[in-house]
Scaffold this motif. Structure first.
Motif, short mmCIF file in Angstrom:
data_model
loop_
_atom_site.label_atom_id
_atom_site.label_comp_id
_atom_site.label_asym_id
_atom_site.label_seq_id
_atom_site.Cartn_x
_atom_site.Cartn_y
_atom_site.Cartn_z
N ILE A 71 1.40 -1.25 -0.06
CA ILE A 71 -0.16 0.00 0.22
C ILE A 71 0.91 1.40 0.32
CG2 ILE A 71 -1.86 1.58 1.36
CD1 ILE A 71 -3.02 -1.40 2.51
N PRO A 72 0.55 2.16 -0.69
CA PRO A 72 1.85 3.22 -1.08
C PRO A 72 1.55 4.38 0.29
CG PRO A 72 -0.23 3.69 -2.31
CD PRO A 72 -0.35 2.16 -1.77
N GLU A 73 2.41 4.97 0.43
CA GLU A 73 2.75 6.14 2.00
C GLU A 73 1.58 7.06 1.18
OE1 GLU A 73 4.97 5.83 4.41
OE2 GLU A 73 5.18 3.80 4.30
N GLY A 74 1.39 7.64 2.63
CA GLY A 74 0.38 9.13 2.31
C GLY A 74 -0.73 8.58 1.90
N GLY A 75 -1.48 7.41 2.14
CA GLY A 75 -2.78 6.71 2.00
C GLY A 75 -3.99 7.17 0.93
N SER A 76 -2.91 7.24 -0.01
CA SER A 76 -3.34 6.95 -1.24
C SER A 76 -4.46 6.05 -1.64
CB SER A 76 -3.05 7.65 -2.26
OG SER A 76 -3.36 7.56 -4.05
N TYR A 77 -5.52 4.95 -1.64
CA TYR A 77 -5.72 4.10 -1.74
C TYR A 77 -6.88 4.01 -2.82
CZ TYR A 77 -4.62 3.93 3.40
OH TYR A 77 -3.96 4.35 4.54
N ASP A 78 -6.58 2.56 -2.97
CA ASP A 78 -6.97 2.47 -4.13
C ASP A 78 -8.51 1.56 -3.86
OD1 ASP A 78 -7.89 1.12 -6.65
OD2 ASP A 78 -6.06 1.30 -8.02
N GLY A 79 -9.81 1.74 -4.37
CA GLY A 79 -10.37 0.57 -4.29
C GLY A 79 -10.65 -1.08 -4.53
N ARG A 80 -9.84 -0.85 -5.73
CA ARG A 80 -9.55 -2.07 -6.82
C ARG A 80 -8.62 -3.25 -5.80
NH1 ARG A 80 -6.02 -0.29 -12.11
NH2 ARG A 80 -4.95 0.49 -9.56
N TYR A 81 -8.69 -2.48 -4.73
CA TYR A 81 -7.59 -4.01 -3.63
C TYR A 81 -8.92 -3.74 -2.75
CZ TYR A 81 -4.51 -3.18 -7.80
OH TYR A 81 -4.31 -3.01 -8.81
N GLY A 82 -8.97 -5.54 -1.87
CA GLY A 82 -9.70 -5.81 -0.77
C GLY A 82 -9.23 -4.77 0.40
N ASP A 83 -7.62 -5.22 -0.18
CA ASP A 83 -7.31 -4.19 2.00
C ASP A 83 -7.25 -2.74 1.63
OD1 ASP A 83 -5.67 -4.21 -0.16
OD2 ASP A 83 -3.74 -5.14 0.85
N GLU A 84 -6.97 -2.39 0.91
CA GLU A 84 -7.12 -1.12 0.11
C GLU A 84 -8.33 0.10 0.38
OE1 GLU A 84 -4.41 0.77 -2.45
OE2 GLU A 84 -3.40 -0.54 -2.74
N ALA A 85 -9.92 -1.03 -0.22
CA ALA A 85 -10.70 -1.25 0.04
C ALA A 85 -11.43 -0.77 1.78
CB ALA A 85 -11.75 -1.88 -0.83
N MET A 86 -10.91 -1.83 2.27
CA MET A 86 -11.22 -1.88 2.99
C MET A 86 -10.86 -0.05 4.53
SD MET A 86 -13.53 -2.34 6.45
CE MET A 86 -13.43 -3.82 5.19
N LYS A 87 -9.94 0.37 4.13
CA LYS A 87 -8.88 1.71 4.44
C LYS A 87 -9.90 2.57 4.57
CE LYS A 87 -4.83 -0.71 5.94
NZ LYS A 87 -4.29 -0.59 7.06
N LEU A 88 -10.57 2.33 2.63
CA LEU A 88 -11.06 3.77 2.66
C LEU A 88 -12.93 3.95 3.31
CD1 LEU A 88 -10.81 3.43 -1.54
CD2 LEU A 88 -10.35 5.05 -0.14
N PHE A 89 -13.03 2.63 3.78
CA PHE A 89 -14.53 2.37 5.00
C PHE A 89 -13.83 2.88 5.98
CE2 PHE A 89 -16.68 -1.10 2.54
CZ PHE A 89 -17.24 -0.18 2.41
N MET A 90 -12.37 2.48 6.38
CA MET A 90 -12.05 3.07 7.77
C MET A 90 -11.74 4.24 8.09
SD MET A 90 -12.06 -0.08 9.13
CE MET A 90 -11.47 0.81 10.94
N GLY A 91 -11.31 4.85 6.94
CA GLY A 91 -11.16 6.45 7.16
C GLY A 91 -12.32 6.71 6.95
N HIS A 92 -13.64 6.88 6.80
CA HIS A 92 -15.45 7.05 6.79
C HIS A 92 -16.08 6.52 7.86
CE1 HIS A 92 -16.18 8.64 2.20
NE2 HIS A 92 -15.08 7.81 2.53
N ILE A 93 -15.26 5.83 9.03
CA ILE A 93 -15.77 5.55 10.09
C ILE A 93 -15.20 6.32 10.84
CG2 ILE A 93 -15.32 3.57 11.95
CD1 ILE A 93 -15.83 1.38 9.21
N MET A 94 -14.20 6.57 10.74
CA MET A 94 -13.27 7.80 11.62
C MET A 94 -13.88 8.97 11.83
SD MET A 94 -9.05 6.97 11.76
CE MET A 94 -9.29 8.17 12.12
N ARG A 95 -14.37 9.34 10.43
CA ARG A 95 -14.86 10.29 10.38
C ARG A 95 -16.12 11.17 10.83
NH1 ARG A 95 -13.30 9.66 4.94
NH2 ARG A 95 -10.83 10.29 4.46
#
Length: 185
Positions: A71-95
């Motif tokens: 996963i690239p530095e800086g949180g530039s996550y890509d929804g094409r990948y399962g582990d990174e899609a979950m990171k996108l979810f976690m950002g919204h959960i925190m918000r």
């Protein structure tokens, strides 16, 4: 096959007057409020839906592959990948100032669209996507309350964020589609 509902028990469906409908292509991700409906089509890809019953917010991802490895530095996550899609979810959960375990998860997809081809490989992509989806939900402590996984056919999926309802319609692949996919006519 008729549409099947994965509705939270004991919850009233209060449809809003104005609905924002979002269609997710492969790799897509959307998180929204109670006026949102999210729709996607799945084959070997997997969708995770998350919904918060008290806040009436939630989202859906449509990932194509389990991981790209790094996963690239800086949180530039890509929804094409399962582990990174979950990171996108976690950002919204925190918000929304919620805890992951307060959400309800539903997991769909991971079909083996080309069974004869997948048998020649170590594991088919649908199976690997399912494994990643289950592992990510377990990792973040999000309860899985419904799932419809595997098989050999397409799924149309629709999440109504106002109620947490997820609607599923599954269709098989016709013999002519299978022949075309194999390079035959």
């Amino acid at each position: 096959m008729a549409a099947q509902s994965f509705t939270p028990p004991g919850f009233l469906n209060e449809r809003p007057d104005c609905i924002q409908e979002v269609f997710l292509n492969p790799g897509g991700f959307h998180f929204g409020g109670a006026d949102t409906r999210i729709v996607t089509l799945l084959g070997s890809c997997v969708s995770i839906t998350l919904w918060h019953p008290r806040l009436r917010v939630g989202g859906m991802c449509h990932f194509m592959l389990p991981s790209r490895g790094v996963i690239p530095e800086g949180g530039s996550y890509d929804g094409r990948y399962g582990d990174e899609a979950m990171k996108l979810f976690m950002g919204h959960i925190m918000r929304v100032a919620a805890e992951p375990e307060e959400f309800q998860a539903k997991l769909f997809g991971g079909a083996n669209m080309f069974a004869d081809i997948a048998q020649r490989r170590e594991a088919n992509v649908g199976e690997r996507n399912i494994e990643m989806g289950l592992a990510q939900l377990e990792r973040y402590g999000i309860p899985l309350i419904a799932k419809h996984l595997g098989g050999e056919s397409h799924r149309k999926l629709m999440l109504d964020v106002w109620s947490g309802d997820v609607w599923l319609k599954q269709q098989g692949v016709s013999p002519s589609e299978m022949a075309r996919a194999r390079g035959r006519k």
